[in-house]
Design an enzyme around this catalytic site. Structure first.
Site, PDB file in Angstrom:
ATOM      1  N   SER A 121      39.370  32.350  37.768  1.00  0.00           N
ATOM      2  CA  SER A 121      39.522  33.721  38.258  1.00  0.00           C
ATOM      3  C   SER A 121      38.540  34.056  39.366  1.00  0.00           C
ATOM      4  CB  SER A 121      39.323  34.707  37.103  1.00  0.00           C
ATOM      5  OG  SER A 121      38.010  34.585  36.572  1.00  0.00           O
ATOM      6  N   HIS A 142      46.251  31.179  38.841  1.00  0.00           N
ATOM      7  CA  HIS A 142      45.476  32.145  38.075  1.00  0.00           C
ATOM      8  C   HIS A 142      46.378  33.165  37.380  1.00  0.00           C
ATOM      9  CE1 HIS A 142      42.643  35.836  37.993  1.00  0.00           C
ATOM     10  NE2 HIS A 142      42.547  35.164  36.871  1.00  0.00           N
ATOM     11  N   GLU A 154      48.462  34.345  40.497  1.00  0.00           N
ATOM     12  CA  GLU A 154      47.982  34.065  41.849  1.00  0.00           C
ATOM     13  C   GLU A 154      48.020  32.556  42.092  1.00  0.00           C
ATOM     14  OE1 GLU A 154      44.750  37.615  42.586  1.00  0.00           O
ATOM     15  OE2 GLU A 154      44.143  35.918  41.343  1.00  0.00           O
ATOM     16  N   ASN A 192      41.149  40.435  41.674  1.00  0.00           N
ATOM     17  CA  ASN A 192      39.736  40.732  41.414  1.00  0.00           C
ATOM     18  C   ASN A 192      39.015  41.226  42.658  1.00  0.00           C
ATOM     19  OD1 ASN A 192      39.521  40.288  38.652  1.00  0.00           O
ATOM     20  ND2 ASN A 192      39.295  38.091  38.913  1.00  0.00           N
TER      21      ASN A 192
END
Length: 506
Positions: A121, A142, A154, A192
């Site tokens: 991540s 991800h 992702e 993120n």
């Protein structure tokens, strides 16, 4: 249907690894489970089978489906037993040294055609693949927890990743029932990275003493439409998870001010006050239920003063309509009478700056946040300045709560709460597009599915207007002198040309 990866392995059997294995088997792949801990792979397989049985008990799967899925799931005890797999997905501890050691072992064990994917991540895919003889077959894949419910993944291209590898992973994600978004190998990837502003700006607002945690949460859920307030979300995730990510992305971007973490979070991590998991976070929890302070009581002044709105006030027409609709007496003179309440609606500026520049009597001046259309919000937000008299504060509170809509009164702040947080979200998202980390369309998909925002950040910017977002950011820079509020070139250019923030360069 021909499955893109008919034989795959998942290494690491924590919640993430189990979730990936579950949806891979449901997609038709033979799945091998491997974990370094003795017995962990078998326990994970049992847990996944139990989950399928629970779904069957609820009528969401048939017994035949459960039997078919279970037959495709096989725990194994060593990397040698992964031979013949088309894809290996790593979901082990988030440490670069551990991941690099595992990938080196996999390269020695598996054929050169096997795709190696990391569920990292926050670590660089390029760094994970460095030192391998065939880094072109390594990519990021991800997922988000819980994997069966969070329908976005992702796909991350490292510096040497073969584009064909990413294309196969995107196709396979669709077979698993997930939406794949393509990202370049940059800190935080898409979700993120784009999610930095919500928590960090809220922490900054709290750190300035503008409002308490509960008020900030109420404003952002009721006024801006977020599903969870930032402090509710931090408590749910756990500061032991969230704060290290804040620090990691900040340092990976060489102390970029937009991502600056907060000492508030650092202190709470040190104290073990982590959120729901520790029974106390930004809220205290009793039997898992957050104990929130009650809303402040609406004042009940004997009479309400007349209201005067400056001729040059931002959003003046909307403000006048609102005040008139609430039944207040409006003054129309060039200056307010001696007893009038002065109401302004700054964009980005604080009430103090507006009062000083407009030469208003600060003791009678109160600000209201008008970024969000009043009809579209469940809460109004007022701000005092350090000189505002208590009777004028209470009169403003009573007036704007007159129709029963909730009102929060906060201390002076450039951009109130919603303006600061929304503008920061939009600005970071715009800069993700400027850096070509992903396409605007993939950004919107990733954030709406991965973070649950009311709309994608670029759509959010279009909703409130790129020029208004720009004005908020420019004025925040003036108030705070902080480069964290400098607008991205993507936002500046589209705002100047009247284009949608989702508009890509020709």
């Amino acid at each position: 249907m021909i499955v893109n990866f008919s034989r795959l392995a998942v290494v690491g059997t924590g919640a993430m690894g189990r979730g990936i294995a579950q949806i891979a088997a449901q997609a038709g792949s033979e799945v091998r489970l491997l974990d370094a801990a003795p017995g962990a792979a078998s326990q994970a397989a049992d847990a996944i089978r139990a989950q399928w049985q629970r779904l069957a008990d609820k009528g969401r799967l048939t017994p035949e489906q459960v039997a078919g899925f279970a037959a495709r799931l096989k725990p194994v005890g060593s990397a040698a037993e992964l031979a013949g797999c088309d894809l290996v997905i790593e979901a082990i501890v988030e440490r670069l040294d551990a991941k690099r050691a595992l990938f080196a072992e996999l390269e020695r064990t598996l054929g050169t055609d096997t795709v190696l994917a990391s569920n990292t991540s926050s670590l660089s895919v390029t760094a994970i693949a460095a030192g391998l003889a065939h880094p072109q077959r390594v990519a990021g894949f991800h997922f988000f927890n819980p994997v069966p419910l969070m329908k976005v993944v992702e796909v991350v291209s490292g510096f040497r990743t073969d584009p064909a590898v990413c294309a196969r992973l995107r196709e396979y994600a669709a077979q698993m029932g997930h939406r794949a978004v393509q990202a370049q190998d940059t800190p935080g990837f898409i979700v993120n990275h784009a999610g930095r502003a919500y928590g960090t700006e809220a922490l900054r607002i709290a750190g300035e003493g503008v409002a308490d945690f509960a008020t900030i949460d109420r404003v952002l859920t009721d006024q801006a439409g977020f599903r969870l307030g930032p402090f509710e979300l931090l408590d749910l995730t756990g500061l032991d998870v969230s704060h290290p990510v804040m620090e990691s992305i900040y340092h990976q971007y060489y102390e970029e001010p937009r991502y600056r973490p907060s000492v508030i979070a650092a202190q709470r991590v040190a104290a073990g006050v982590l959120g729901r998991k520790s029974g106390e976070g930004f809220y205290r929890y009793v039997d898992g239920v957050a104990q929130r302070p009650p809303e402040p009581t609406v004042p009940a002044p004997a009479t309400l003063p007349p209201v005067w709105v400056p001729a040059r006030a931002t959003r003046r027409a909307e403000l006048l309509r609102l005040v008139h609709g609430l039944g207040a007496t409006l003054e129309s003179g060039a200056a307010p009478s001696a007893g009038a309440l002065i109401v302004v609606a700054p964009l980005g500026f604080d009430v103090t700056t507006v009062a000083a520049v407009e030469r208003l009597d600060p003791t009678r001046t109160v600000g209201i946040d008008m970024l969000v259309d009043d009809v579209a919000t469940r809460r109004r937000v007022l701000a005092t300045n350090p000189a505002t008299r208590p009777d004028m504060r209470d009169a403003a509170h009573a007036l704007f709560a007159r129709d029963g809509k909730a009102v929060s009164v906060i201390r002076d702040s450039g951009g109130f709460i919603t303006q600061r947080v929304v503008a920061s979200i939009v600005n970071i998202a715009a800069d993700i597009c400027q850096q070509r980390i992903c396409t605007p369309a993939d950004l919107e998909t990733a954030v709406t599915l991965g973070l649950g925002y009311p709309q994608g950040p670029l759509a959010m910017g279009d909703l409130y207007g790129p020029t208004s977002i720009l004005e908020v950011l420019f004025n925040l820079q003036t108030v705070y002198g902080d480069p964290r509020y400098r607008p991205s070139p993507w936002l500046r250019r589209r705002g100047a040309l009247g284009l949608s923030l989702k508009h890509e360069d020709e």
